[in-house]
Design a protein around this motif. Structure first.
Motif, mmCIF file in Angstrom:
data_model
loop_
_atom_site.group_PDB
_atom_site.id
_atom_site.type_symbol
_atom_site.label_atom_id
_atom_site.label_comp_id
_atom_site.label_asym_id
_atom_site.label_seq_id
_atom_site.Cartn_x
_atom_site.Cartn_y
_atom_site.Cartn_z
ATOM 1 N N GLY A 629 0.778 -1.093 0.039
ATOM 2 C CA GLY A 629 -0.132 -0.174 0.015
ATOM 3 C C GLY A 629 0.752 1.460 0.029
ATOM 4 N N GLU A 630 2.083 1.161 0.176
ATOM 5 C CA GLU A 630 2.981 2.463 0.227
ATOM 6 C C GLU A 630 3.062 2.815 -1.104
ATOM 7 O OE1 GLU A 630 4.714 3.945 2.208
ATOM 8 O OE2 GLU A 630 5.227 2.742 3.940
ATOM 9 N N GLN A 631 3.072 4.126 -1.464
ATOM 10 C CA GLN A 631 3.192 4.722 -2.769
ATOM 11 C C GLN A 631 4.707 4.849 -3.062
ATOM 12 O OE1 GLN A 631 1.203 8.570 -3.050
ATOM 13 N NE2 GLN A 631 -0.442 8.038 -1.841
ATOM 14 N N VAL A 632 5.121 4.046 -4.266
ATOM 15 C CA VAL A 632 6.233 3.773 -4.964
ATOM 16 C C VAL A 632 6.765 4.616 -5.981
ATOM 17 C CG1 VAL A 632 8.053 2.142 -5.158
ATOM 18 C CG2 VAL A 632 6.758 1.673 -3.320
ATOM 19 N N THR A 633 7.642 5.061 -6.047
ATOM 20 C CA THR A 633 8.304 5.825 -7.532
ATOM 21 C C THR A 633 9.359 5.210 -8.187
ATOM 22 O OG1 THR A 633 7.387 8.128 -6.527
ATOM 23 C CG2 THR A 633 8.877 7.970 -8.501
ATOM 24 N N LEU A 634 9.314 4.722 -9.069
ATOM 25 C CA LEU A 634 10.464 4.066 -9.833
ATOM 26 C C LEU A 634 10.862 5.050 -10.935
ATOM 27 C CD1 LEU A 634 8.668 0.629 -10.537
ATOM 28 C CD2 LEU A 634 9.956 1.220 -8.824
ATOM 29 N N PHE A 635 12.309 5.226 -10.549
ATOM 30 C CA PHE A 635 13.054 5.995 -11.757
ATOM 31 C C PHE A 635 13.866 4.988 -12.448
ATOM 32 C CE2 PHE A 635 12.277 8.992 -8.052
ATOM 33 C CZ PHE A 635 11.890 10.069 -8.833
ATOM 34 N N ASP A 639 20.656 2.088 -16.895
ATOM 35 C CA ASP A 639 21.542 1.068 -16.347
ATOM 36 C C ASP A 639 21.107 0.544 -14.913
ATOM 37 O OD1 ASP A 639 22.486 3.172 -15.278
ATOM 38 O OD2 ASP A 639 24.482 2.631 -15.118
ATOM 39 N N CYS A 640 20.264 1.433 -14.389
ATOM 40 C CA CYS A 640 19.828 0.860 -12.899
ATOM 41 C C CYS A 640 18.504 1.439 -12.723
ATOM 42 C CB CYS A 640 20.973 1.539 -12.028
ATOM 43 S SG CYS A 640 20.677 3.496 -11.908
ATOM 44 N N LEU A 641 17.674 0.971 -11.657
ATOM 45 C CA LEU A 641 16.636 1.313 -11.164
ATOM 46 C C LEU A 641 16.643 2.029 -9.854
ATOM 47 C CD1 LEU A 641 13.336 1.079 -12.214
ATOM 48 C CD2 LEU A 641 13.242 -0.737 -10.909
ATOM 49 N N GLU A 642 16.068 3.149 -9.542
ATOM 50 C CA GLU A 642 16.098 3.966 -8.460
ATOM 51 C C GLU A 642 14.721 3.663 -7.782
ATOM 52 O OE1 GLU A 642 16.180 6.298 -4.712
ATOM 53 O OE2 GLU A 642 17.686 5.158 -5.982
ATOM 54 N N ILE A 643 14.478 3.059 -6.574
ATOM 55 C CA ILE A 643 13.242 2.763 -5.823
ATOM 56 C C ILE A 643 13.246 3.711 -4.707
ATOM 57 C CG2 ILE A 643 11.712 1.226 -4.897
ATOM 58 C CD1 ILE A 643 13.297 -1.087 -6.477
ATOM 59 N N ALA A 644 11.922 4.524 -4.601
ATOM 60 C CA ALA A 644 11.779 5.502 -3.598
ATOM 61 C C ALA A 644 10.439 5.467 -3.180
ATOM 62 C CB ALA A 644 12.327 6.957 -4.051
ATOM 63 N N ARG A 645 10.262 5.733 -1.963
ATOM 64 C CA ARG A 645 8.737 5.726 -1.482
ATOM 65 C C ARG A 645 8.351 7.064 -0.879
ATOM 66 N NH1 ARG A 645 8.603 6.633 3.700
ATOM 67 N NH2 ARG A 645 10.028 5.822 5.170
ATOM 68 N N LYS A 646 7.095 7.473 -0.970
ATOM 69 C CA LYS A 646 6.665 8.628 -0.642
ATOM 70 C C LYS A 646 6.777 8.935 1.125
ATOM 71 C CE LYS A 646 2.645 11.901 -0.420
ATOM 72 N NZ LYS A 646 1.139 11.964 -0.933
ATOM 73 N N SER A 666 10.484 15.178 -1.496
ATOM 74 C CA SER A 666 9.178 14.604 -1.027
ATOM 75 C C SER A 666 9.134 13.012 -1.129
ATOM 76 C CB SER A 666 8.380 14.911 -2.153
ATOM 77 O OG SER A 666 8.499 14.617 -3.705
ATOM 78 N N LEU A 667 10.381 12.249 -1.577
ATOM 79 C CA LEU A 667 10.616 10.823 -1.525
ATOM 80 C C LEU A 667 11.768 10.474 -0.526
ATOM 81 C CD1 LEU A 667 10.414 10.438 -5.464
ATOM 82 C CD2 LEU A 667 8.550 10.233 -3.805
ATOM 83 N N LYS A 668 11.629 9.391 -0.233
ATOM 84 C CA LYS A 668 12.543 8.704 0.468
ATOM 85 C C LYS A 668 13.427 7.628 -0.052
ATOM 86 C CE LYS A 668 14.850 7.904 4.477
ATOM 87 N NZ LYS A 668 15.744 8.724 5.136
ATOM 88 N N HIS A 669 14.729 7.458 -0.308
ATOM 89 C CA HIS A 669 15.324 6.521 -0.958
ATOM 90 C C HIS A 669 15.213 5.174 -0.366
ATOM 91 C CE1 HIS A 669 18.566 4.312 -2.895
ATOM 92 N NE2 HIS A 669 19.121 4.109 -1.647
ATOM 93 N N ILE A 670 14.790 4.252 -0.917
ATOM 94 C CA ILE A 670 14.842 2.810 -0.484
ATOM 95 C C ILE A 670 15.890 1.933 -0.879
ATOM 96 C CG2 ILE A 670 13.515 0.488 -0.672
ATOM 97 C CD1 ILE A 670 10.940 2.139 -0.856
ATOM 98 N N HIS A 671 16.108 2.331 -2.463
ATOM 99 C CA HIS A 671 17.208 1.236 -3.028
ATOM 100 C C HIS A 671 17.609 1.545 -4.510
ATOM 101 C CE1 HIS A 671 18.424 -2.868 -3.840
ATOM 102 N NE2 HIS A 671 17.993 -2.715 -4.942
ATOM 103 N N LEU A 672 18.931 1.403 -4.677
ATOM 104 C CA LEU A 672 19.364 1.562 -6.181
ATOM 105 C C LEU A 672 19.759 0.313 -6.664
ATOM 106 C CD1 LEU A 672 20.121 3.758 -8.321
ATOM 107 C CD2 LEU A 672 22.251 4.016 -7.362
#
Length: 854
Positions: A629-635, A639-646, A666-672
């Motif tokens: 249910g967390e809002q997640v933004t994928l960049f 060559d990589c995927l940045e995953i961040a949540r609101k 506005s976003l919090k880094h989860i994982h690159l």
């Protein structure tokens, strides 16, 4: 305005008007003592006198003060009353008294007996810096005005001046009665008088009396200095203090702007003609005659006085900017020359012709007289000689030279009128702009100017010594490499340069005034700095057009024909470089925007080879990479995927070193995650309980099992099909595979326990909020520091060694519960490169479902 005269102190015994007199007497006395001592040294050796500190009353109770005295190794005693002074007096010691308050009766008694008195901040400051106590004949409470030389002007009340002088002495400052070059600050109670005018001309800071009072309030701060710019600038005398201005000849917009600036700079304004006005600001280019006869007290000045005062941060002298009624004999003469009332006036026609010729010569930018080119004369069919005339090729070449000369003049204006004054050291009122702001605005303009000056000189030589066979194309080929180096950096960052000018003009009144003054000069042609700076952006395309025109008028047999084609090709190459670099610059800017938007984003995301491909807004459907249910933004990068949540809570704003305020992340880094870790992309079929969902099957290098990351796209753009194809293509490029489509696998939602049902319901949101709160509370009250992974491994090892068998499903259930409990104690921080270890929680269940996919 009356100037200051000799003053007496509060005790009535010493003069405080000019401490230089007192200082010189002290110096003379010291010299006499030194001379006497040296002459009598042979007869008898002078006994050495040791300095001793006497802590008076409350000072003796200050532990910090006693500790500081021990550090500087100065002997000290305590004294409770003045009566004890006689018993402490000894010829072996020079007593220095420390008094907490310079306003009480004890201080006055010691001051009357000419005792050396200092304040606690002096001792603390010496201990901090490891320096000996300073010698001062006057009471010295602190050193916040040490090495400052002050002069006063405009004070009518003697008591106020005495109070200010006394405070300056208590803070270590020196007073001068007369203004000279050694004075560091002028304290002014008005904006008139000789001292004020000299201070403005020398660029000496002019301060309000409040500066001294506020500095005294901060006397107990150890690291405080009254000359700190941040503190001092608060108490500078504003340019328009005591001034009431009115404005004549300006548009409504300009007038409103100038009235606002007047109030910002400490002045007031009234309508034109009001008798209370002290200054009338006139737009000299519009106003030819004043609507009324000004009084003798009213200064009628040009607008340059207004903007100049703001730029130098002090009221400029009016005499240099006085408005004078325009004398127009030359104008009348020109009008008479242009009048052709008499039909047969040949003399007037001749004068008109001469006048127009003169005007033509003045507007001609060419520095050399008209030349007759050496053109190749061609004979007509009947062999009749044709007089030499300027060829079309020469005309285009001359136009190319004239535009190049004009362009070089514009660049010179930008540098000499704007850049050089802004970079000058010792500007009145301090630097107008920071060095990094100047660099951002002007960039590589000096380098562009150098290249085009050389091109202009070569073109001038070619035009003066014209021959049809001479090559113009060679000139541009000669400098093509220099053009490639100098133009892309400026053109690509022109928008940033423009934004910096606009921002600084709004935020910095002195820069706004600087632009107003210089943009009004004839060299600028009434153009703004932004309009001048856009010329380099436009120059190369216009040169290419002129070279094309020149090629059209060049004969086929002329060697310059092919050279011009090469020159045009080299300019196109430069423009291609500009476009390519601009594209790269914009891509890099997008990455910077991601870094600013994502709190905790790893620094290694910034790379010259990396570019942002797509941004997708999703909702997490599983427990990875964050709660369901967390809002997640994928960049998606190449060559990589940045995953961040609101972020759940946003606090504060980001301020860069240049003063720019950015919105909070506005976003919090989860994982690159590198794209090489994605093994399969799952396209989840559309069902009643599952809509717009997809999943990624990931194998981190530190893990032995697969991890499933499932998401629901929250928007229809981009379409899911396009997004997944795009993702697979970049994954394939990363792992060097041509078959990108084989990475996509269509799956049923039931196979991987994926559903989007009730994701947006109120109950679901409330459940997620309770879950987050529960985690926070449990984590806050947990005392366990055992890492989850270590605990799990220890348990598995002990079970395997004792029973000699693999864990059963029941054991797995127990371990899963244990692991979920321990996760409340400590959650490991997310990795910057690989997925965190908490992805193991579903690794065993996923292994059976995904083995056939790999």
């Amino acid at each position: 305005m009356a100037e200051n005269s000799a003053l007496t102190s509060t005790t009535g015994s010493t003069s405080l008007a000019d401490s230089s007199i007192f200082d010189s007497k002290v110096t003379e006395t010291s010299k006499e003592n030194l001379f006497i001592g040296s002459s009598s040294y042979v007869e008898e050796e002078m006994p050495q006198i040791e300095t001793r500190i006497i802590l008076v009353q409350e000072a003796g109770k200050q532990e910090e003060l006693i500790k500081a005295l021990k550090e500087i190794k100065v002997p000290f005693v305590k004294m409770e009353s003045v009566e004890e002074f006689k018993s402490l007096d000894s010829p072996e010691f020079e007593n220095v008294f420390i008094v907490m308050d310079f306003q009480d009766s004890v201080f006055n008694e010691l001051y009357k007996t000419d005792c050396r008195v200092i304040g606690p901040p002096v001792v603390l400051n010496c201990a901090q810096k490891g320096e000996p106590l300073p010698f001062s004949c006057r009471p010295l409470y602190c050193t916040s005005m040490m090495n400052l030389v002050l002069c006063f002007t405009g004070f009518r009340k003697k008591e106020e001046l005495v109070r200010l002088v006394t405070l300056v002495h208590h803070m270590g400052g020196v007073i001068r009665k007369d203004f000279n070059s050694k004075v560091t600050h002028l304290v002014a109670n008005c904006t008139q008088g000789e001292k004020f005018r000299i201070a403005v001309s020398l660029g000496t800071p002019i301060m309000k009396p409040e500066w001294i009072y506020k500095a005294w309030e901060r006397r107990n701060e150890q690291d405080f200095c009254a000359s700190f710019d941040e503190f001092r600038n608060e108490f500078k005398v504003p340019p328009f203090q005591d001034c009431i201005l009115s404005f004549l000849g300006f548009s409504d917009e300009e007038k409103t702007n100038m009235e606002e600036m007047t109030e910002m700079q400490g002045g007031n304004y009234l309508p034109v003609g009001d008798e209370r006005c002290t200054h009338l600001i006139v737009e000299e280019n519009i106003v030819k005659e004043l609507p009324f006869e000004p009084s003798k007290k009213l200064y009628v000045v040009k607008q340059e006085w207004f903007w100049g005062s703001i730029q130098m941060d002090a009221r400029a002298g009016e005499t240099m900017y006085l408005y004078e009624k325009a004398n127009t004999p030359e104008l009348k003469k020109s009008v008479s020359l242009l009048s052709l009332n008499t039909p047969n006036s040949n003399r007037k026609r001749r004068r008109l012709k001469e006048t127009l010729a003169q005007l033509s010569r003045e507007t001609d930018m060419s520095p050399f007289p008209p030349q007759t080119p050496k053109s190749c004369t061609k004979s007509s069919k009947n062999s009749t000689p044709v007089p030499s005339k300027q060829s079309a090729r020469w005309q285009v070449a001359r136009e190319l030279y004239q535009t190049e000369s004009n362009y070089v003049n514009i660049l010179a204006t930008i540098i000499q009128l704007f850049q050089v004054p802004l970079e000058e050291e010792g500007q009145r009122g301090g630097p107008i702009l920071a060095p990094e702001e100047i660099k951002t605005i002007f960039g590589s303009i000096p380098d562009i100017f150098d290249v085009h000056t050389k091109i202009k000189d070569d073109l001038e030589d070619l035009i003066v010594n014209w021959d049809e066979s001479k090559s113009i194309g060679d000139i541009f080929l000669k400098y093509s490499k220099d053009l490639v180096k100098t133009y892309p950096p400026f053109v690509n960052f022109f928008e940033m340069s423009k934004e910096t000018i606009i921002k600084c003009e709004k935020q910095k009144p002195r820069f706004h005034a600087f632009l107003k003054i210089n943009q009004a000069k004839p060299e600028c042609g009434r153009q703004s700095l932004v309009e001048l700076l856009i010329r380099p952006v436009q120059r190369l395309p216009s040169v290419a057009l002129l070279l094309n025109d020149l090629k059209k008028h060049t004969a086929e047999e002329n060697p310059d024909k092919s050279t011009l084609e090469k020159a045009i090709g080299s300019l196109k190459e430069v423009m291609t470089h500009i476009n390519e670099d601009k594209r790269k610059t914009e891509a890099q800017k997008q990455i910077f925007d991601v870094v600013y938007e994502v709190d905790g984003c790893p620094a290694n995301l910034l790379s010259s080879h990396r570019s942002l491909v797509q941004r997708v807004e999703t909702i997490s459907l599983g427990e990875h990479p964050c709660d369901r249910g967390e809002q997640v933004t994928l960049f998606l990068f190449n060559d990589c995927l940045e995953i961040a949540r609101k972020r759940h809570k946003v606090i504060g704003t980001f301020r860069s070193p240049h003063g720019q305020t950015r919105p909070p992340a506005s976003l919090k880094h989860i994982h690159l995650m590198p794209l090489s870790q994605i093994k399969k992309v799952l396209d989840i079929r559309e069902t009643e309980d599952c809509h717009n969902a997809f999943a990624l099957l990931v194998r981190p290098p530190t893990e032995q099992a697969n991890v499933l990351l499932s998401f629901q796209m929250t928007s229809e753009e981009p379409p899911k099909e396009n997004w997944l194809k795009m993702l697979c293509r970049h994954v394939a490029n990363t792992i060097c595979k041509a078959d990108a489509e084989n990475l996509i696998y269509t799956a049923d939602p039931e196979s991987f326990e994926v559903n989007t049902k009730d994701m947006d319901s109120t109950l679901s949101r409330a459940s997620r909020a309770i879950k987050k709160t529960s985690k926070k509370v449990t984590r806050a009250f947990s005392f366990s520091k055992t890492p989850k992974r270590a605990l799990r491994r220890a348990l598995m090892t002990s079970q395997s060694s004792v029973e000699g068998r693999s864990p059963s499903s029941n054991d797995k259930h127990v371990m899963s519960r244990l692991s979920s409990t321990s996760s409340l104690a400590g959650i490991p921080s997310p990795s910057l490169v690989s997925l965190p270890s908490f992805f193991e929680r579903r690794s065993h269940t996923l292994s059976r479902s995904t083995t056939h996919l790999i």
